[in-house]
Each structure stands twice: as C-alpha cells, then as structure tokens.
Design a protein around this motif. Structure first.
Motif, PDB file in Angstrom:
ATOM      1  N   TYR A   1       4.367   6.647   8.133  1.00  0.00           N
ATOM      2  CA  TYR A   1       3.972   5.745   7.044  1.00  0.00           C
ATOM      3  C   TYR A   1       4.159   6.395   5.682  1.00  0.00           C
ATOM      4  O   TYR A   1       4.043   5.742   4.665  1.00  0.00           O
ATOM      5  N   ARG A   2       4.389   7.697   5.686  1.00  0.00           N
ATOM      6  CA  ARG A   2       4.428   8.402   4.410  1.00  0.00           C
ATOM      7  C   ARG A   2       5.749   8.213   3.680  1.00  0.00           C
ATOM      8  O   ARG A   2       5.773   7.734   2.542  1.00  0.00           O
TER       9      ARG A   2
ATOM     10  N   ALA B   1       0.839  -1.211   0.000  1.00  0.00           N
ATOM     11  CA  ALA B   1       0.000   0.000   0.000  1.00  0.00           C
ATOM     12  C   ALA B   1       0.868   1.253   0.000  1.00  0.00           C
ATOM     13  O   ALA B   1       0.580   2.229  -0.697  1.00  0.00           O
ATOM     14  N   LEU B   2       1.967   1.224   0.752  1.00  0.00           N
ATOM     15  CA  LEU B   2       2.782   2.437   0.886  1.00  0.00           C
ATOM     16  C   LEU B   2       3.600   2.741  -0.368  1.00  0.00           C
ATOM     17  O   LEU B   2       4.027   3.870  -0.567  1.00  0.00           O
TER      18      LEU B   2
ATOM     19  N   GLN C   1      -3.150   0.377  11.205  1.00  0.00           N
ATOM     20  CA  GLN C   1      -2.247  -0.319  12.120  1.00  0.00           C
ATOM     21  C   GLN C   1      -2.795  -0.288  13.553  1.00  0.00           C
ATOM     22  O   GLN C   1      -3.643   0.557  13.887  1.00  0.00           O
TER      23      GLN C   1
ATOM     24  N   GLN D   1      -2.979   2.919  15.406  1.00  0.00           N
ATOM     25  CA  GLN D   1      -3.957   3.819  14.783  1.00  0.00           C
ATOM     26  C   GLN D   1      -5.376   3.366  15.123  1.00  0.00           C
ATOM     27  O   GLN D   1      -6.261   4.178  15.395  1.00  0.00           O
TER      28      GLN D   1
ATOM     29  N   ARG E   1       7.259  16.017   3.386  1.00  0.00           N
ATOM     30  CA  ARG E   1       6.117  15.904   2.473  1.00  0.00           C
ATOM     31  C   ARG E   1       6.254  14.772   1.452  1.00  0.00           C
ATOM     32  O   ARG E   1       5.269  14.241   0.992  1.00  0.00           O
TER      33      ARG E   1
ATOM     34  N   THR F   1      -4.158  12.825  10.037  1.00  0.00           N
ATOM     35  CA  THR F   1      -5.329  13.308   9.292  1.00  0.00           C
ATOM     36  C   THR F   1      -6.184  12.129   8.857  1.00  0.00           C
ATOM     37  O   THR F   1      -7.419  12.146   8.992  1.00  0.00           O
TER      38      THR F   1
ATOM     39  N   VAL G   1       4.018  12.016  14.792  1.00  0.00           N
ATOM     40  CA  VAL G   1       5.097  12.543  13.944  1.00  0.00           C
ATOM     41  C   VAL G   1       4.565  12.780  12.529  1.00  0.00           C
ATOM     42  O   VAL G   1       3.482  12.301  12.180  1.00  0.00           O
TER      43      VAL G   1
ATOM     44  N   GLN H   1       6.058  20.354  13.862  1.00  0.00           N
ATOM     45  CA  GLN H   1       5.628  21.077  12.664  1.00  0.00           C
ATOM     46  C   GLN H   1       4.961  22.405  13.018  1.00  0.00           C
ATOM     47  O   GLN H   1       4.305  23.013  12.165  1.00  0.00           O
TER      48      GLN H   1
ATOM     49  N   LYS I   1       1.001   8.602  -5.353  1.00  0.00           N
ATOM     50  CA  LYS I   1      -0.189   9.345  -4.929  1.00  0.00           C
ATOM     51  C   LYS I   1      -0.476  10.494  -5.896  1.00  0.00           C
ATOM     52  O   LYS I   1       0.438  11.124  -6.404  1.00  0.00           O
TER      53      LYS I   1
ATOM     54  N   SER J   1       2.402  10.209  10.206  1.00  0.00           N
ATOM     55  CA  SER J   1       1.984   9.063  11.025  1.00  0.00           C
ATOM     56  C   SER J   1       0.513   8.715  10.799  1.00  0.00           C
ATOM     57  O   SER J   1      -0.002   7.781  11.402  1.00  0.00           O
ATOM     58  N   GLY J   2      -0.149   9.476   9.951  1.00  0.00           N
ATOM     59  CA  GLY J   2      -1.531   9.144   9.607  1.00  0.00           C
ATOM     60  C   GLY J   2      -2.561   9.898  10.424  1.00  0.00           C
ATOM     61  O   GLY J   2      -3.728   9.519  10.446  1.00  0.00           O
TER      62      GLY J   2
HETATM   63  N1  LIG Z   1      -1.941   2.369   8.120  1.00  0.00           N
HETATM   64  C1  LIG Z   1      -1.668   2.939   6.981  1.00  0.00           C
HETATM   65  N2  LIG Z   1      -1.706   2.242   5.839  1.00  0.00           N
HETATM   66  C2  LIG Z   1      -1.396   2.803   4.651  1.00  0.00           C
HETATM   67  N3  LIG Z   1      -1.068   4.082   4.512  1.00  0.00           N
HETATM   68  C3  LIG Z   1      -1.031   4.827   5.611  1.00  0.00           C
HETATM   69  C4  LIG Z   1      -1.316   4.302   6.904  1.00  0.00           C
HETATM   70  N4  LIG Z   1      -1.211   5.289   7.792  1.00  0.00           N
HETATM   71  C5  LIG Z   1      -0.874   6.389   7.109  1.00  0.00           C
HETATM   72  N5  LIG Z   1      -0.757   6.106   5.801  1.00  0.00           N
HETATM   73  C6  LIG Z   1      -0.401   7.015   4.717  1.00  0.00           C
HETATM   74  O1  LIG Z   1       0.606   7.878   5.215  1.00  0.00           O
HETATM   75  C7  LIG Z   1       0.461   9.162   4.638  1.00  0.00           C
HETATM   76  C8  LIG Z   1       0.435  10.197   5.718  1.00  0.00           C
HETATM   77  O2  LIG Z   1      -0.833  10.223   6.309  1.00  0.00           O
HETATM   78  P1  LIG Z   1      -1.425  11.571   6.909  1.00  0.00           P
HETATM   79  O3  LIG Z   1      -1.301  12.673   5.931  1.00  0.00           O
HETATM   80  O4  LIG Z   1      -2.755  11.246   7.447  1.00  0.00           O
HETATM   81  O5  LIG Z   1      -0.377  11.791   8.082  1.00  0.00           O
HETATM   82  P2  LIG Z   1      -0.237  13.016   9.076  1.00  0.00           P
HETATM   83  O6  LIG Z   1       0.241  12.456  10.354  1.00  0.00           O
HETATM   84  O7  LIG Z   1      -1.477  13.811   9.103  1.00  0.00           O
HETATM   85  O8  LIG Z   1       0.920  13.807   8.373  1.00  0.00           O
HETATM   86  P3  LIG Z   1       1.475  15.301   8.565  1.00  0.00           P
HETATM   87  O9  LIG Z   1       1.360  15.675   9.989  1.00  0.00           O
HETATM   88  O10 LIG Z   1       2.890  15.186   8.137  1.00  0.00           O
HETATM   89  O11 LIG Z   1       0.688  16.144   7.639  1.00  0.00           O
HETATM   90  C9  LIG Z   1      -0.779   9.103   3.778  1.00  0.00           C
HETATM   91  O12 LIG Z   1      -0.404   8.830   2.454  1.00  0.00           O
HETATM   92  C10 LIG Z   1      -1.552   7.918   4.328  1.00  0.00           C
HETATM   93  O13 LIG Z   1      -2.361   7.319   3.348  1.00  0.00           O
END
Ligand SMILES: Nc1ncnc2c1ncn2[C@@H]1O[C@H](COP(=O)(O)OP(=O)(O)OP(=O)(O)O)[C@@H](O)[C@H]1O
Length: 799
Positions: free
Chosen positions: A626-627, A212-213, A229, A232, A772, A255, A249, A593, A217, A252-253
């Motif tokens: 995860y990004r 998936a990762l 995960q 999460q 990013r 949003t 961080v 951030q 995108k 970390s997903g």
């Molecule tokens: N469990 C997961 N499985 C697959 N992809 C994931 C998973 N968790 C996060 N991602 C992916 O990781 C990326 C970052 O997610 P997201 O933008 O929600 O993170 P964030 O913590 O809000 O980031 P930031 O604070 O840097 O903006 C996205 O592409 C999301 O799809």
C-alpha cells in the motif's frame, strides 16, 4: 464528459502497462467529478445526518467537560476527607471520572470527522435492514439509546472492512450472525463537511483507498481505520489464543496493522487485556518514535514498547556494555575489508549465539552446574553438626525442587537463617543435658563433692562457652556454609561457557565443528575481556538466567507483538515465548528485508517448528503493497528477484500510479550531491514533506550530510543509530536504519557497481532502501551501475 470517457476507454481497450496507468488515473478523475457528495442521490439525508451527529457530539463534549471538571473537584475533596485513603466511594467515582475523561478525549479527537463509513445490514429472519455508521469511537443518543455511531472494533463493524455486498456473516459474542449486506458506503469528511460519498460496488475501484494513499507523509506513521483492507482486517481480528505469524511484503501495512490489532484486543477483551500485560517489541528507539502517534490516535495509552535489548537488561536487572552493532554489520557487508573465511566465521558466530543449538548446550551446562551444587559437607559450628549434608540435599532435591536453582538456594539459605536459632537451642539443650548427666555421674561416684568442685566448674564453663559460641556464630556459619556453594553469577557462568571451546564441544555433541567453536570462544573471550557483550549474547545470557533464576508468572505478558521479526534469532523468539503467559503472539516481518538474516530468521516454517512447535500457530501472508506506487514496487520486485530464493513473495502493488524510478549517472560524488541539492528544492516545492537520501553506510551518510548541509538546505538532518527522533523533512540515513520507515521521496546515493554487489545482503539492503518511498525514487550511480540495476529498462527512466 461521458463521450470523452468512452472515447478514451475505446483507445485503451487493449492497454499496455503505461496506458493502463493513464486509464486508472483518468477513471479516478472522472469519478471524483461525478461523485462529489452533492451529486449523490442521498446527499441531503447524509448531510443532515452528519450535521445532527456533529451537533450531538458538540453537546456531549460540553456535557462531559462539565462532568469531568465537577468530578475533578469532588474527587479532590473526597480524597482529602478520607486522608488520601482509597475508600470504595473514591474508587467508584474515580472509575467514572476516568471513563468520562477518556470518552471526552475520544469525542474531541473525532469532532471534525465523526465517522467514515456506513453499512446497511439485514439480519436473516428480520424484515428490514438496520443502518450503522462506523467511526473511531461509538456514540449513543441518550434519550432514545439509539447507536448513532458504532466503534470500528465492534464485531458488526467487521462487515465494513471485510464484507462484500450480498450474503455475509460475522462473529458476535452470541454466535455467528448471518444476513445481507445491502449497502457499504464510505465518506470523505473534512471539518464537519461532507466532501465525497463512495458506494461500494458502484465505484470502479477502491477510490477511497486511493485518496488515502496519495497523501504526502511527514514524520510519523498514521492510523488507517477508514481504509483497513479485508486481508488486514482478518489479521487485526484474528483469534488471540495462538502465535500468529504474518509474512508481509514491504509496505503491506504490517506495522500499522499490529498497532490496530492492539487497539482491537484492548477494546474487545477489556476484562483481560490490561495495558501492562501487552508488550510490543521493536527494532530500535528511532522506530519507536516513528510509530508513537498511532496508538494514542486509536485511544490506546501506556503499552510497553521496548527493544529486545532493553527487555533483557530489565529482566537481568543489569546494564551491560554492548559492542557497537554497526561495526559487525559493516564487516559483514563490506566484502573488500576482511578475508572470506573470517567473514564466514563471524556470520556463523552470530548465528550460533542466537541458535537453538546454543540453547541445548546451555541446558546441558545447567544440568552439570546444578548436579553437585550442594557441597558434600555438613554445616557445623565447632564440630557440632547443625545441618547435615543429607538434610540439605533433601531440601534441595525434594522440599524446594519446584523452584529454579538460584531462588531455591536462596530459599534454603533463608530457611536456615530463620530456623537456625531453634536448631541451636535444641543442640544447646542437648549440650546442657549431656553436661548435667556428666556432672551427676561424677557426683554419684564421689563421697565428698568438694573434691570435684573445680572439675564441675570447668564443665559448666565449657558448657556455657559452647552454648555461647553456638549462639554467637550461628548466622556467620550459615553465611560461610553458603560461600562454599558454587557461585551462580549468571554473567560469569555465561562467559565461562562461551569462552571455553572445550566446554562448548563437550555439550554440543559434535553438532558444531571444532574449528568454529575455537573461533567462537576466542572471539567471545576478546569481547568479554574488554568488559563487553555483543547484542547477540543477550538472548543466550537471558536464557541461562531464566534456567537458573526462573521468572514469575506475574511478570509475564498476555500478548506479545514482534515487528520486523525477520531480524530476530530463534533464541530471541524463544526468550520472548518464555515471557508469554499463554503463547499469544502477533509476529510480523518480511524475509526479503532480512538484512540481519545471518543471525535472524530465514524461514517462518523453521521458526514455527523450532520455537512454537508445541503451541497453536498460524502463518498468514500479506501480498499487497500500500505504500509505494506501482512503478516503484514493480522495480523493487525486479531487484529482489536477483536473490533467486524460491519462496520469495513478490509484492502486488495497489493500483496507484506515479513516475517510474529514475536512474541517474554522475561522474563523482560532488556531481551527485549537486544534483540532489537542486532536486531537493524542486521536490519541496511540489509539496513533498519527507525526503530521504539513503546511503549504504553511516560513514557515507556522514560524508554526504556534511556537504549537503552547506548547500543552503536548512532542515537537513543526519540520522545515525544514536538518534531517537525523526522529525520529518530531509534526512540522510544509512540504509539499514531506514528499515521500517517511509518517506515521500527516496534518493539512493551511490548504487554503483563497486558499492552494491550481487550477494544476498546487498540485494536485501538495496531492496529495503527502494521500498521506502511512497511517491518518487531516484537512484544515483557513478561510472558503472550496480549489477542489481541490471533489469529490463521498461521498469525505470534514465535521467
Ligand atoms: N489499508 C490501508 N489504507 C491506507 N494506507 C495503508 C493501508 N495499509 C497500509 N497503508 C499505508 O502503507 C504504508 C506502509 O505501512 P507499514 O509501514 O505499516 O507497512 P509495513 O508492512 O510495516 O512496511 P515495511 O515492512 O516495508 O516497513 C503506510 O503509509 C500505511 O499508512
């Protein structure tokens, strides 16, 4: 194959970092070959299950489409027959129709890929395990009532995300269920075909997640129901009766998770979670557009998503002219332009406007404002007292005390207007009686009534005049009386306070230096005199409004989600808390951030202490990114370490390996742009769909964009704070606007020593930019690199 595998394993038995990377890549490849679905021992059974399920979905879609069409016509006829009124019959039929339509849409959206996981669970005390397939939406076989797919949000499905093989438990409405998780299986399905099967515990690492990762995108955030995960999952399913704060961080997903949490809450608490009662607070409209696909993909529609500014303006019912946010941000960022003292005062002003200190000042200000709000006069008409001061004071201090001040004064005014005619009538009666009495006395004192006839007529005339005047001017009198009450126009009161340093000093009890208060009042006055407000003013202004106007319970929310929360001030958070009916929050952010930390939150514990003290709260952490690839995240960790803040949480990259970040030295802007231009073509050929050229400022972005757009790149876009849409492709964007977004590739335009210096704001801004990308990072500089790039060379490549 096996021989090569073990040979490589032997060669890297004491792996270096780079060998480790190669090692993981190799294992993934090896397992992909081995675990093709067809090689799986249960392929035939799984393949049949998939085919049967897909067939059933197809037939269910046909059935539901037919039902929806029929119900549509029927409802139309029914509504016509009852003349547009909502009869019970219409309501019932409409509810069924809406439910069918929703299910139809859900099934259509999963038609190609009905589920993604399976769990075999043996409940304690039972002889056999049960098998559950997990998907985005549930499916039941009608004739047997057998659940073919369970919804990912059900309590049981939690095991798919958090459970490890062996003894497990999960929380169900009927209590804690204990048992054995015997199998956890993941499927890669494309267009109804089973491509791959992964069995948890047999695969050497979470290859399913890795797959998936690795995806490229485009322009929108996507749902992650297949691969949520454990850590999460805990946040998504966390208890709703508290303020949940998540420090996560970059990447970390956060949003993504909050959006899944909404889908979970809406599903689990259908009875209480009405879409109207949920609020998502987002940093800007560009971000709103970026996340706009996720909720509809999860089957959730019509949740209110708003920026703080829009929330406040609708609360106050006014459209205020706001100063440009960027100007101040760049004034603070650009260490060359202004004196150190001025920048410090500017920071302190922003901080002050969002602080709980200003809240306390407003509290005292309001006490004074309302202390002698009722003027010490009677409401009189022609010297006749209709309402005495004491009567009104009693209404204000006793009868209507439960209301906030402004609605209270309005209520008193309404009461008077509604009752004044009664009051006047009583007074008229008194006047009439007094007059009658007087005439009677006169009559009794004379023998010949004719001698006093003229006098009597005059008395009657006077009586009629008084009574007419009482009646004719009573409403006007009420109005005039209330004109003498203090003016409670919120904006005027707020501006009066903020532009008067003596008032501020009086109410601040020496908590803030006089010099700073002088700066704040002079600075604010200039802005107000131009008919404007700063964004920073909105929280305090709405606080004053809430104090004086109040807010009805029905306009409050059952759950509030705040993303990028590190950029909100404590007072903003306090206002959001006032908008909540039950202190139920999900607040996510990343202190590292916090590019607006001069006005935002610097520490979650302080937020919990200062704003959420009296309510149930919890702080959770997300440490895995995860990004971005391991190499990008390791590099980013080195950059954020320069901030030297003790409690920084460094990101743990999920094991996905790519190129180390590239650092490129060029002689001037033209050379950088030339290099970017040729690289863009290569990157697009490699299949990257979203590429960002991140500049420090809007001015720099505009300059770069103007040159780049003439160099044969057709789909390049400049993003500024006026933009609402991001459509993917190549963009040039200022760093602060890239926060929250992500791209396949990022190119940092100018990371030279004079553009990024060693201070908190610059470090954070660069950290935001370099966290990013998903796959590749290029950093350009001219002459000398920024000190922020002064890190061990094992973390990057030089080109
Ligand atoms: N469990 C997961 N499985 C697959 N992809 C994931 C998973 N968790 C996060 N991602 C992916 O990781 C990326 C970052 O997610 P997201 O933008 O929600 O993170 P964030 O913590 O809000 O980031 P930031 O604070 O840097 O903006 C996205 O592409 C999301 O799809």
């Amino acid at each position: 194959m096996g021989f090569i595998f073990f040979y490589i394993l032997y060669r890297i038995s004491v792996p270096s970092f780079h060998r480790l990377t190669a090692y993981f890549k190799f294992i993934i490849l090896y397992w992909r070959c081995l675990m093709q679905a067809k090689n799986h021992p249960e392929f035939n059974m799984e393949d049949k299950y998939l085919k049967d399920t897909c067939e059933l979905i197809d037939s269910e879609i046909i059935y539901l489409a037919d039902e929806v069409e029929k119900a549509d016509e029927e409802l139309l006829k029914l509504k016509r027959s009852v003349g547009g009124n909502y009869s019970d019959d219409v309501i019932v039929k409409n509810t069924i129709y809406e439910a069918n339509k929703r299910k139809l849409n859900q099934l259509r959206s999963v038609d190609d890929k009905p589920y993604f996981g399976r769990i075999d669970f043996k409940e304690l005390g039972k002889d056999e395990h049960e098998t559950f397939y997990v998907g985005k939406t549930s499916l039941t076989k009608k004739d047997t009532n057998k659940m073919l797919i369970i919804d990912w949000r059900t309590p049981m499905a939690s095991l798919y995300y958090s459970g490890e093989i062996g003894e497990v438990m999960y929380k169900a409405p009927e209590g804690l269920i204990i048992g054995d998780l015997e199998l956890k299986r993941q499927y890669e399905i494309q267009k109804k075909e089973l491509i791959n099967i992964f069995d948890k515990g047999l695969t050497p690492m979470d290859e399913y997640l890795q797959t998936a990762l690795w995806e490229k995108k485009d322009n929108r955030l996507k749902d992650i129901v297949n691969t949520i995960q454990g850590e999460q999952n805990d946040i998504i399913r966390a208890d709703k009766e508290k303020a949940l704060i998540v420090q996560g961080v970059a990447g970390s997903g956060k949003t993504t998770i909050v959006l899944h949490r909404i889908a979970y809450l809406m599903y689990t608490y259908q009875d209480i979670f009405d879409a109207e009662k949920l609020l998502i607070v987002v940093p800007n409209n560009l971000f709103l557009n970026y996340i706009s696909d996720v909720l509809p993909d999860l089957g959730v529609e019509e949740i209110k998503q708003s920026t703080f500014e829009d929330i406040v303006m609708s609360l106050l019912g006014e459209e205020y002219k706001l100063t440009d946010t960027e100007t101040k941000f760049y004034q603070l960022l650009d260490y060359k332009g202004l004196s150190e003292e001025y920048r410090r005062n500017l920071q302190l002003t922003s901080y002050f406007k969002g602080s709980m200190t200003l809240k306390n000042i407003i509290d005292k200000y309001v006490v004074d404002l309302t202390l002698d709000l009722v003027p010490q006069i009677d409401l009189k008409i022609n010297d006749i007292t209709i309402y005495s001061y004491n009567e009104v004071l009693k209404m204000y201090e006793k009868d209507y005390k439960y209301l906030p001040v402004v609605p209270r004064s309005k209520r008193i005014q309404k009461y008077m207007e509604a009752n004044i005619s009664e009051k006047v009538k009583v007074i008229q009666d008194k006047v009439t009686k007094k007059c009658d009495r007087k005439i009677q006395e006169m009559k009794d004192s004379v023998d010949d009534i004719e001698t006093i006839r003229g006098k009597i007529r005059r008395i009657y005339n006077k009586r009629d005049r008084i009574n007419q005047e009482l009646e004719g001017s009573m409403y006007k009198a009420v109005k005039e009386y209330f004109n003498q009450w203090k003016n409670l126009d919120i904006l005027t009161l707020y501006q009066n306070l903020l532009s008067d340093s003596q008032k501020l000093e009086k109410y601040s009890n020496g908590e803030v230096d006089k010099d700073i208060l002088d700066f704040i009042s002079n600075y604010s006055k200039k802005i107000f005199d131009n008919g404007m407000l700063e964004r920073e003013d909105l929280a305090a202004l709405s606080y004053l409004d809430l104090k004086l106007e109040g807010l009805s319970l029905k306009s409050k929310y059952n759950h509030i989600i705040v993303d990028e929360a590190q950029d909100y001030s404590e007072l903003q958070m306090y206002i959001l808390r006032q908008l909540s009916s039950n202190d139920s929050f999900t607040i996510v952010g990343d202190i590292s951030q916090g590019i607006h930390s001069y006005k935002g939150i610097g520490d979650w514990k302080e937020l919990m202490e200062n704003v959420f003290k009296s309510c149930d709260k919890e702080l959770l952490k997300l440490k895995k990114c995860y990004r971005s690839t391991m190499e990008i995240m390791n590099f980013a960790n080195e950059v954020i370490k320069k901030w030297k803040k003790e409690e920084i949480t460094l990101a743990e990259p999920v094991l996905r390996s790519g190129d180390k970040p590239f650092i490129l030295r060029k002689n001037n802007d033209q050379e950088i742009i030339k290099d970017i231009s040729s690289r863009l073509k290569e990157l697009k050929k490699e299949g990257h769909k979203s590429i960002a050229i991140i500049c420090k400022t809007t001015e720099e972005s505009t300059k770069v964009y103007e040159i780049l757009k003439d160099t044969l790149i057709d789909d390049i876009h400049l993003i500024t704070d006026k933009d609402v849409f991001y459509n993917g492709g190549v963009v040039v964007i200022p760093a602060y606007l890239s926060k929250g977004l992500e791209f396949d590739v990022v190119m940092v335009f100018n990371c030279s020593n004079d553009n990024y210096i060693d201070n908190e704001l610059h470090i954070k801004l660069l950290y935001v930019s370099i966290t990013r990308p998903l796959h590749k990072l290029f950093i350009y500089y001219k002459d000398k690199p920024s000190v922020l790039l002064d890190i061990n060379s094992e973390y990057f490549n030089i080109l």
